[in-house]
Design a protein around this motif. Structure first.
Motif, PDB file in Angstrom:
ATOM      1  N   PHE A   1       0.802  -1.219   0.000  1.00  0.00           N
ATOM      2  CA  PHE A   1       0.000   0.000   0.000  1.00  0.00           C
ATOM      3  C   PHE A   1       0.840   1.276   0.000  1.00  0.00           C
ATOM      4  N   GLN A   2       2.037   1.219   0.542  1.00  0.00           N
ATOM      5  CA  GLN A   2       2.915   2.380   0.452  1.00  0.00           C
ATOM      6  C   GLN A   2       3.250   2.663  -1.004  1.00  0.00           C
TER       7      GLN A   2
ATOM      8  N   GLY B   1       0.212   4.133  -2.634  1.00  0.00           N
ATOM      9  CA  GLY B   1       0.031   5.505  -2.197  1.00  0.00           C
ATOM     10  C   GLY B   1       1.013   6.469  -2.848  1.00  0.00           C
ATOM     11  N   ASP B   2       2.214   5.959  -3.155  1.00  0.00           N
ATOM     12  CA  ASP B   2       3.239   6.779  -3.798  1.00  0.00           C
ATOM     13  C   ASP B   2       3.076   6.841  -5.318  1.00  0.00           C
TER      14      ASP B   2
ATOM     15  N   GLU C   1      -1.438  -0.533   7.305  1.00  0.00           N
ATOM     16  CA  GLU C   1      -0.897   0.414   6.339  1.00  0.00           C
ATOM     17  C   GLU C   1      -1.950   0.836   5.323  1.00  0.00           C
ATOM     18  N   TYR C   2      -2.883  -0.070   5.021  1.00  0.00           N
ATOM     19  CA  TYR C   2      -3.940   0.270   4.070  1.00  0.00           C
ATOM     20  C   TYR C   2      -4.746   1.464   4.560  1.00  0.00           C
TER      21      TYR C   2
ATOM     22  N   LYS D   1      -3.932   3.675   6.725  1.00  0.00           N
ATOM     23  CA  LYS D   1      -3.094   4.877   6.780  1.00  0.00           C
ATOM     24  C   LYS D   1      -2.992   5.542   5.412  1.00  0.00           C
ATOM     25  N   GLN D   2      -2.827   4.725   4.388  1.00  0.00           N
ATOM     26  CA  GLN D   2      -2.686   5.282   3.040  1.00  0.00           C
ATOM     27  C   GLN D   2      -4.005   5.848   2.523  1.00  0.00           C
TER      28      GLN D   2
ATOM     29  N   ALA E   1      -4.384   9.137   4.229  1.00  0.00           N
ATOM     30  CA  ALA E   1      -3.449  10.112   3.675  1.00  0.00           C
ATOM     31  C   ALA E   1      -3.851  10.580   2.280  1.00  0.00           C
TER      32      ALA E   1
ATOM     33  N   GLY F   1      -3.616   8.795  -0.624  1.00  0.00           N
ATOM     34  CA  GLY F   1      -2.901   8.208  -1.751  1.00  0.00           C
ATOM     35  C   GLY F   1      -3.554   6.966  -2.327  1.00  0.00           C
ATOM     36  N   VAL F   2      -4.432   6.317  -1.540  1.00  0.00           N
ATOM     37  CA  VAL F   2      -5.088   5.076  -1.954  1.00  0.00           C
ATOM     38  C   VAL F   2      -6.595   5.265  -1.858  1.00  0.00           C
TER      39      VAL F   2
ATOM     40  N   TRP G   1      -4.286   3.560  -6.731  1.00  0.00           N
ATOM     41  CA  TRP G   1      -3.638   4.847  -6.495  1.00  0.00           C
ATOM     42  C   TRP G   1      -4.658   5.944  -6.784  1.00  0.00           C
TER      43      TRP G   1
END
Length: 316
Positions: free
Chosen positions: A68-69, A72-73, A90-91, A93-94, A97, A99-100, A254
């Motif tokens: 997922f990072q 997100g990027d 992490e999912y 979080k993204q 944020a 990004g996802v 993304w």
């Protein structure tokens, strides 16, 4: 298996499309490939649908828990088979944020649980009731787990749902993570051939459910309190003393995908796959030795009514 090309698929598209509608067709859309065969099937079907629409596609190996990072990027653009019961923090979080973004359910009717090949019921009378494992644990012990029984859990980077249940239900078992999906299948095959005891964390859809006559242990039916309140359930001192939460299988992308590849975003959002379609393809790969590419190509050639309307709707 005979390989089938996609020339006729590309030529059958309805009407010319403009670059604006398709977006950046000169840049590849990168799809995440995770660690299990069903996900490979799911992702390659999605990729071939995108190719049929006129896109370039790359398949990028990415761990299920740590992908997922990269999404997100914007280094990976979509992942097509996320299991809600096994998704990393992490999912969230993204997503938070920005990004996802989630892009809908995949459509698979799924179940996860603690399981065993059917012959194990003769070794541990009382199965499928979970309480039977209290008395039968020594039957499942190995040199590395004595005096505890051995549970073969998911690979470590898939999470620890099996271990969580052993602790939650105070069952005398040690959870040992499998190295891969293939290692789980090897355990099932060996236990079935030798009629030896095996307790395993497993899931459906999967071809092995029928090939090895896999049964699920009947765990206490739970609710959200089971996972947050130790007082709930048969073990007043622990959470996770219940069955797996019903698994929802969904897709994510993304957040820049929709703007960069509008039609592709619509195709991936509307893409659905059934257990009845996915499971035989998994068997054709893992049992019959077919390649993912060949098996998917044959399915797509034989099932254009299942996927082409999704592509056509995004292009018209």
């Amino acid at each position: 298996m005979k390989s089938l090309g996609f020339g006729l698929v590309l030529s059958a598209l309805a009407g010319p499309m403009t670059a604006a509608e398709l977006g950046a067709v000169d840049e590849p859309i990168k799809l995440a490939i995770n660690e299990w065969t069903g996900q490979h099937v799911t992702t390659h079907i999605a990729g071939e649908m995108l190719k049929a629409a006129g896109y370039q596609v790359e398949y990028v190996t990415a761990g299920m828990m740590n992908q997922f990072q990269a999404i997100g990027d914007g280094d990976v653009h979509a992942t097509l088979e996320i299991w809600s019961s096994n998704v990393s923090d992490e999912y969230a979080k993204q997503v938070e944020a920005g990004g996802v973004v989630e892009i809908g359910d995949l459509g698979l009717d799924a179940k996860e649980g603690i399981a065993y090949p059917a012959h194990v019921a003769e070794i541990c009378p009382g199965l499928p009731a979970w309480e039977a494992l209290m008395d039968c644990a020594p039957q499942f012990a190995t040199a590395d787990t004595i005096p505890l029984g051995r549970l073969v859990d998911y690979p470590a980077d898939w999470g620890t749902p099996g271990a969580d249940r052993m602790i939650g239900l105070a069952l005398p078992f040690k959870a040992v993570p499998a190295g891969s999906e293939g290692a789980l299948i090897t355990e099932l095959r060996a236990a079935t051939e030798k009629k030896s005891p095996l307790l395993i964390t497993f899931w459906q859809p999967h071809w092995a459910m029928s090939a090895y006559d896999v049964k699920f242990v009947d765990l206490p039916v739970g609710n959200e309190d089971c996972f947050t309140d130790p007082a709930w359930g048969p073990n007043p001192d622990a959470v996770n003393d219940c069955d797996f939460a019903p698994s929802r299988i969904f897709k994510a992308a993304w957040s820049g995908t929709e703007e960069k590849w509008p039609a592709a975003f619509e195709i991936l959002s509307n893409y659905q796959l059934s257990v009845e379609d996915q499971q035989p393809m998994m068997g054709a790969i893992d049992v019959d030795g077919g390649s993912v590419e060949t098996v998917v190509a044959e399915w797509m050639a034989a099932n254009q009514d299942s996927w082409r309307p999704v592509v056509d709707a995004a292009l018209n």
